[in-house]
Scaffold this active site. Sequence first.
Site, PDB file in Angstrom:
ATOM      1  N   GLY A  75      68.259  37.396  27.838  1.00  0.00           N
ATOM      2  CA  GLY A  75      68.595  38.397  26.832  1.00  0.00           C
ATOM      3  C   GLY A  75      67.467  39.389  26.630  1.00  0.00           C
ATOM      4  O   GLY A  75      66.303  39.110  26.938  1.00  0.00           O
ATOM      5  N   ASP A  76      67.828  40.562  26.119  1.00  0.00           N
ATOM      6  CA  ASP A  76      66.830  41.571  25.814  1.00  0.00           C
ATOM      7  C   ASP A  76      67.357  42.478  24.713  1.00  0.00           C
ATOM      8  O   ASP A  76      68.571  42.652  24.560  1.00  0.00           O
ATOM      9  CB  ASP A  76      66.494  42.411  27.047  1.00  0.00           C
ATOM     10  CG  ASP A  76      65.262  43.277  26.821  1.00  0.00           C
ATOM     11  OD1 ASP A  76      64.154  42.714  26.757  1.00  0.00           O
ATOM     12  OD2 ASP A  76      65.407  44.502  26.673  1.00  0.00           O
ATOM     13  N   GLN A  77      66.424  43.039  23.950  1.00  0.00           N
ATOM     14  CA  GLN A  77      66.780  44.001  22.902  1.00  0.00           C
ATOM     15  C   GLN A  77      65.901  45.237  23.017  1.00  0.00           C
ATOM     16  O   GLN A  77      64.714  45.125  23.324  1.00  0.00           O
ATOM     17  CB  GLN A  77      66.580  43.392  21.513  1.00  0.00           C
ATOM     18  CG  GLN A  77      67.631  42.364  21.128  1.00  0.00           C
ATOM     19  CD  GLN A  77      67.462  41.924  19.692  1.00  0.00           C
ATOM     20  OE1 GLN A  77      66.404  41.410  19.326  1.00  0.00           O
ATOM     21  NE2 GLN A  77      68.476  42.109  18.888  1.00  0.00           N
ATOM     22  N   ALA A 112      71.445  42.969  24.817  1.00  0.00           N
ATOM     23  CA  ALA A 112      72.139  42.654  26.068  1.00  0.00           C
ATOM     24  C   ALA A 112      71.850  41.210  26.443  1.00  0.00           C
ATOM     25  O   ALA A 112      70.709  40.747  26.331  1.00  0.00           O
ATOM     26  CB  ALA A 112      71.682  43.586  27.186  1.00  0.00           C
TER      27      ALA A 112
END
EC number: 3.6.1.9
Length: 199
Positions: A75-77, A112
């Site tokens: 995940g990433d932000q 995401a």
Amino acid sequence: MHTPLILASASETRARLLRNTGILPVIQPARLDEAAIRDELSALGLDPARQAEVLAERKAMTISARNAATIVLGGDQILDCEGRIFAKPHTQEETCAQIAALSGRQHRLTTAVVAARGGEILWRHTVEAHLTMHQIPEPEIRAYVARNWPGLKHSVGGYKIEEEGLRLFSRIEGDYFSILGLPLVEFLTFLREKGDIGS
């Protein structure tokens, strides 16, 4: 849950969200140079949402390559305010500066996540939230950061809405779990549809 899950992230918040649903992830951070990758993606002209997607994919695929039989979640932000992309702050001063820059403005937080197994992407999901911060006086910013340090250095933008940081906002539009870093309902639905989770 029948299939083990690896979380390709050091995020304690994501791990806690999963544990709260009865899923006990194995933590294996991907250890990528995220700053260098973001610079590379920015140079290619990718928008913030696409950058988050690529980083989430790289994290999942990096760990998936070493764990062929297990679902890996990456995940990433990315926080974008009026064209400026924010990274996680490293010091109290950086945190104060980030909150001051967001004060009185609306920003976009893109989350995401990608699930992979055996080097194959099984599922991906990207979602945006829009958060509007009150106009926060500088003394209040400094007091907030001092009270909540060092936990804030793990949060892009220097706030945590699951804690006292919620008081900084006048409006929040978006999924609560996604803002914390994991679109939990959608991920659990994916697992259920695959038969990897049941009642």
